[in-house]
Enzyme design. Structure first.
Site, PDB file in Angstrom:
ATOM      1  CB  CYS A 195      -6.054  -0.570  -3.472  1.00  0.00           C
ATOM      2  SG  CYS A 195      -6.351   1.187  -3.811  1.00  0.00           S
TER       3      CYS A 195
ATOM      4  CB  CYS B   1      -0.871   0.048   1.243  1.00  0.00           C
ATOM      5  SG  CYS B   1      -1.789  -1.454   1.604  1.00  0.00           S
TER       6      CYS B   1
ATOM      7  NE  ARG C  53      -9.468   2.671  -4.100  1.00  0.00           N
ATOM      8  CZ  ARG C  53      -9.270   3.019  -5.369  1.00  0.00           C
ATOM      9  NH1 ARG C  53      -9.894   4.055  -5.903  1.00  0.00           N
ATOM     10  NH2 ARG C  53      -8.454   2.320  -6.133  1.00  0.00           N
TER      11      ARG C  53
ATOM     12  CG  HIS D 142      -2.015   5.154  -1.259  1.00  0.00           C
ATOM     13  ND1 HIS D 142      -2.651   6.046  -2.089  1.00  0.00           N
ATOM     14  CD2 HIS D 142      -2.545   3.934  -1.546  1.00  0.00           C
ATOM     15  CE1 HIS D 142      -3.546   5.403  -2.838  1.00  0.00           C
ATOM     16  NE2 HIS D 142      -3.491   4.114  -2.532  1.00  0.00           N
TER      17      HIS D 142
END
Lengths: 129, 289
Positions: free
Chosen positions: B250, B203, B246, B207
């Site tokens: 992702c 992740c 979400r 991000h």
């Protein structure tokens, strides 16, 4: 790409140096077909690089001829002068985490996203940039 | 700023990311004592240093906080918010009595109004992290109603309404003095920084390492404040989506196999991500490109 040009600059030349002497000995016809083959590998490589289900390199890199490019990685320009050694490009595409453990670039070879042959074609394409 | 080949850890960026990553790696075998408060501070500082021009409260606006042009578009969009329909539906569902005559208000503190900022919460009785989405379904089931699907429709509507009544309230996630709560937090943190899928992304790859960058045409949201606007309307989805939606999308993006919505790991992940955004205001429901 002509034989004469690749003979004076670029890694392709070095790789095929031995072959070039042979080609020169046999004169133009064989030499041209070698060049033509290199070109078709490069255009095959471009297809693989742009294909979303293959390299999808445009997700992260601006590349001449591609659209909707991302900006996560550097724009791929002057690659040939930056990486005269073809093996270095093979290594980057195969597994960039070897050079930079933190990189977000996927290990295309290690994780079998692309085959060795596909990576070789992509590198032929990179060398035209 | 991006990692420059040849100077792998030479940039401050590399060092900070490495520190965040090492933190995760170290805490796994419990060598360092976990310290969520220090984590959150370092995490927030990483983003405020990286984006000195972005106002702290603006981090909740995801991709819009990263890009002037997009920000303008968003202001215009907010005039006729595309989540309006979900909000109305949520308000109605929230008030509508169950077959037994009770309502959602009977399941939540303060009748469910203005409490979104306290979720996820660690429930010591259940011994696990309870997200707002899970709490909504537990409420339905304990009242003999059918649970909602986690990804959209009614779940998005009810959580949109609950977020709306909490707008402006800062995330206030607590980690009680219970080893299980700390373990859940650490597990979520580990999940966030672990690379997975054929494309080998964590992740954090997107991000933390790349917020503000374009991935094709999309602008990546920073991990700070990334859940404050949930649930969101996305033009690309043609509708609303929850946090569950979400997370799973992702994961699929990286050719990984997504977990089931509200799996332990996803709830722990949400706990971690929400905790490190403590202090940032709830802004949901949100609208995205």
């Amino acid at each position: 790409m002509t034989i004469a040009r690749s003979h004076t600059d670029g890694p392709m030349a070095r790789r095929t140096a031995a072959g070039i002497f042979a080609a020169l000995a046999l004169l133009g016809s064989l030499g041209l077909s070698t060049a033509a083959r290199a070109q078709s590998a490069a255009s095959e490589g471009e297809k693989i690089a742009f294909d979303r289900s293959k390299g999808n390199c445009l997700t992260c890199h601006e590349i001449k001829g591609g659209t909707l490019a991302g900006s996560i990685g550097p724009a791929l320009t002057d690659i040939k002068s930056k990486y005269p050694d073809r093996n270095e490009l093979i290594a980057i595409v195969t597994d960039e985490t070897k050079r930079n453990p933190q990189t977000v670039m996927p290990p295309f070879g290690r994780n079998h996203i692309l085959t060795d042959k596909e990576i070789s074609a992509v590198v032929d394409f990179l060398q035209t940039l | 700023m991006r990692l420059v080949p040849g100077s792998v850890l030479g940039s401050t960026f590399g060092i900070v990311v490495a520190a965040l990553l090492m933190g995760a790696a170290h805490s796994a075998p419990a060598s360092d004592t976990p310290n969520p408060a220090a984590d959150a501070k370092a995490f927030q500082k990483f983003f405020t240093d990286k984006f000195p021009k972005v106002k702290f409260e603006d981090f909740v606006n995801g991709p819009y906080s990263m890009d002037e042009g997009l920000y303008q578009q968003w202001k215009e969009k907010e005039e006729f918010p595309p989540y309006e329909f979900a909000l109305d539906m949520g308000k109605e569902l929230f008030a509508k009595p169950f077959k037994n005559g009770k309502t959602f208000a009977d399941c939540f503190p303060n009748k469910g109004i203005g409490i979104r900022q306290n979720y996820p919460t660690f429930d010591e009785k259940q011994g696990k992290v309870v997200t707002l989405e899970l709490a909504v379904n537990q409420c339905l089931e304990s009242n003999g109603e059918k649970p909602y699907s986690y990804t959209k429709d009614e779940m998005a509507a009810v959580t949109a309404y609950m977020a709306f009544t909490s707008r402006g309230k800062p995330f206030d996630i607590k980690i009680p003095n219970d080893p299980r709560a700390l373990a859940a937090y650490e597990n979520g943190k580990r999940y966030f920084y672990t690379r997975r899928g054929q494309l080998n992304f964590s992740c954090a790859s997107c991000h933390v390492q790349s917020p503000g960058e374009h991935i094709r045409a999309e602008v990546l949201a920073p991990a700070l404040g990334i859940l404050n606007a949930m649930p969101i309307y996305r033009s690309e989805w043609g509708g609303m989506g929850t946090t569950s939606r979400r997370f799973t999308s992702c994961n699929s993006q990286v050719r990984g196999v997504p977990l089931k919505p509200q799996d332990d790991e996803y709830r722990d992940l949400e706990y971690y991500l929400s905790y490190v955004s403590n202090g940032l205001p709830i802004s949901g429901p949100g609208a995205r490109p």
